[in-house]
Design an enzyme around this catalytic site. Structure first.
Site, PDB file in Angstrom:
ATOM      1  N   GLU A 130       0.849  -1.198   0.000  1.00 53.28           N
ATOM      2  CA  GLU A 130       0.000   0.000   0.000  1.00 53.28           C
ATOM      3  C   GLU A 130       0.884   1.246   0.000  1.00 53.28           C
ATOM      4  OE1 GLU A 130      -2.816  -0.408   3.228  1.00 53.28           O
ATOM      5  OE2 GLU A 130      -3.687  -2.206   2.297  1.00 53.28           O
ATOM      6  N   GLY A 247       8.434 -17.567  -3.581  1.00 57.02           N
ATOM      7  CA  GLY A 247       8.788 -16.371  -4.346  1.00 57.02           C
ATOM      8  C   GLY A 247      10.194 -15.886  -4.040  1.00 57.02           C
ATOM      9  N   GLN A 284      46.959  -6.625 -11.022  1.00 59.20           N
ATOM     10  CA  GLN A 284      46.533  -7.629 -10.032  1.00 59.20           C
ATOM     11  C   GLN A 284      45.295  -7.167  -9.258  1.00 59.20           C
ATOM     12  OE1 GLN A 284      49.183  -8.735  -6.771  1.00 59.20           O
ATOM     13  NE2 GLN A 284      48.967 -10.868  -7.446  1.00 59.20           N
ATOM     14  N   GLN A 341      32.692   0.247 -11.740  1.00 66.41           N
ATOM     15  CA  GLN A 341      34.010   0.848 -11.507  1.00 66.41           C
ATOM     16  C   GLN A 341      35.011   0.385 -12.559  1.00 66.41           C
ATOM     17  OE1 GLN A 341      34.324   3.238  -9.516  1.00 66.41           O
ATOM     18  NE2 GLN A 341      36.534   3.547  -9.511  1.00 66.41           N
ATOM     19  N   GLY A 345      34.731   5.550 -17.087  1.00 68.57           N
ATOM     20  CA  GLY A 345      33.733   6.532 -17.536  1.00 68.57           C
ATOM     21  C   GLY A 345      32.627   5.899 -18.371  1.00 68.57           C
ATOM     22  N   GLU A 368       9.417  -8.191  -2.721  1.00 67.19           N
ATOM     23  CA  GLU A 368       9.153  -9.473  -2.052  1.00 67.19           C
ATOM     24  C   GLU A 368       9.706  -9.463  -0.614  1.00 67.19           C
ATOM     25  OE1 GLU A 368       8.080 -11.624  -4.889  1.00 67.19           O
ATOM     26  OE2 GLU A 368       7.849 -13.556  -3.910  1.00 67.19           O
ATOM     27  N   GLU A 372      16.073  -6.090   4.980  1.00 68.26           N
ATOM     28  CA  GLU A 372      16.085  -5.934   6.446  1.00 68.26           C
ATOM     29  C   GLU A 372      15.035  -6.860   7.059  1.00 68.26           C
ATOM     30  OE1 GLU A 372      15.995  -3.439   4.258  1.00 68.26           O
ATOM     31  OE2 GLU A 372      18.018  -2.650   4.572  1.00 68.26           O
TER      32      GLU A 372
END
Ligand code: FAD
Length: 384
Positions: A130, A247, A284, A341, A345, A368, A372
């Site tokens: 909602e 889900g 590296q 990254q 650019g 879904e 948190e």
């Protein structure tokens, strides 16, 4: 590079995975950029998916579907989302919520509403969230009151996938007011979208998954027949909780598809871009970034497929589903961020897929059930 090989996928789900991959290569990937730019609903691709028998086929054979199970739907999700998340969401939403009717509805309801979705004559959606409440399922205020042999619906729903396009939606509404039984106050209803008093419009333009459409629904004394209640009155929350266990495994698949796309883009770019007289993959630190992406992706994917098996076997499904959802969707965010990254650019150019992936990954960490909330569930449902 095939990050999504089928060795983790149960044997019975491998054929459908291959079907989904071929469909994604032919129909989703080549059209993704255009739909992202236009933000239009990808009707043509949805119809092609229907012709390919890949839409709404989680519905059982009894009602006209293919009866695809959770691993098979997860396999499709990985492939579709790797190609493009916006189009993929539209394709997977065509039957969103229908599983609730199949599990708890009557045979008459399934014949009337489920069969046309399985046979691709109709599409549907799930209306839970909602405008003022998304995470707190026991705090929703849209109400359904009994009046004679009808239910009268009042309130608002937000974010509802296909709320405008669908023929009917499965809608979650408040039917009780018992403060001591907050979770027993909700029920599920079938609401045809041509019901008088049902008004839906698209929500404002989104930055990601732009080829999927969500609606703001206003219910103003919308009357539906009493037989449109799904299952028992007061059982809505529990039906939803069970449905979300499935889900969330699939949403984990959304994350995996997106993460795979980010890695593929980053890998290819790093092996072709020159700086300081060498391709950047020779540094590296760049190799470590690519290594970390692969590490995290494989960990998430192993967890997600293990969790799918746990949910299928009803073995602490809620705990495993939340773990899979959190891990896979957050790995997608990490991989997209690192992939950006590495692109330097060029990362921000709309024509580069990584920029689309970067926007799209923001969504599965929310829908879904925000991550948190998933962490709350992981703690609460952890077997001990
Ligand atoms: C593209 C898209 C498609 C969607 N499709 C659908 C759909 O088809 N049907 C449908 O019903 N809904 C759909 N949703 C809605 C989605 O499920 C909600 O956005 C989600 O549940 C979060 O609710 P909210 O946005 O109201 O955030 P809120 O609940 O307002 O949360 C805001 C923030 O507060 C945090 N928070 C809230 N409560 C707690 C807590 N107890 N502990 C810790 N943190 C907390 C949240 O994690 C989040 O970070 C969709 C959303 C999006 C973005």
């Amino acid at each position: 590079m095939d990050l999504m090989d089928d060795t983790l996928v149960p044997e019975h789900a491998r054929d459908i995975k291959q079907e989904a991959r071929e469909f994604a290569e032919e129909h989703i990937e080549p059209n993704a950029e255009e739909y992202h730019r236009s933000g239009e609903y990808p009707w043509e691709i949805l119809e092609a998916g229907m012709d390919a028998n890949l839409i709404a086929q989680d519905i059982s054979e009894e009602y006209g579907g293919r009866g695809l199970d959770l691993p098979q739907v997860l396999a499709i999700a990985e492939e579709f989302y790797r190609a493009d998340a916006g189009i993929a969401l539209t394709l997977q939403l065509a039957s969103f919520g229908a599983g609730i009717m199949e599990e708890h509805g009557t045979e008459e309801q399934c014949e009337e509403y489920l069969r046309p979705v399985a046979e691709n004559d109709q599409i549907t959606g799930l209306a839970v969230s909602e405008p003022e409440t998304g995470s707190d399922l026991a705090g929703m205020t849209t109400s359904a009151e009994k009046d004679g042999d009808e239910w009268v619906l009042n309130g608002e729903k937000y974010w509802v996938g296909n709320g405008v396009e669908a023929d009917w939606v499965t809608l979650y509404a408040k039917t009780g007011d018992d403060p001591d039984n907050r979770y027993g106050n909700y029920s599920m209803f079938i609401v045809p979208t041509d019901t008088e008093g049902y008004e839906a419009e698209h929500i404002p333009e989104k930055m990601g998954m732009r080829a999927s459409k969500q609606a703001h629904i206003v219910l103003d004394d919308a009357r539906i027949p009493e037989e449109n209640l799904i299952g028992v009155e007061g059982g809505g929350f529990y039906m939803l909780a069970d449905f979300f266990n499935h889900g969330r495994i699939v949403v984990g698949g959304h994350g995996l598809g997106l993460a795979a796309a980010a890695i593929e883009e980053a890998w290819e770019f790093a092996h072709g871009r020159n700086a300081f007289g060498r391709t950047i993959n020779e540094f590296q630190s760049v190799q470590h970034i690519l290594a970390d992406m692969r590490l995290e992706f494989e960990s998430a994917r192993a967890l997600n497929w293990r969790a799918a098996e746990k949910v299928e076997n009803n073995d602490h499904g809620g705990f495993w589903a939340s773990m899979a959802k959190v891990k896979s969707t957050e790995v997608a965010n990490d991989c997209a961020e690192r992939g950006m990254q590495l692109h330097g650019g060029r990362s921000v150019l709309l024509e580069n897929k990584i920029s689309r992936v970067y926007r799209d990954v923001r969504i599965p960490v929310i829908y879904e059930g925000a991550n948190e909330i998933q962490r709350n569930l992981i703690y609460r449902q952890a077997p001990n």
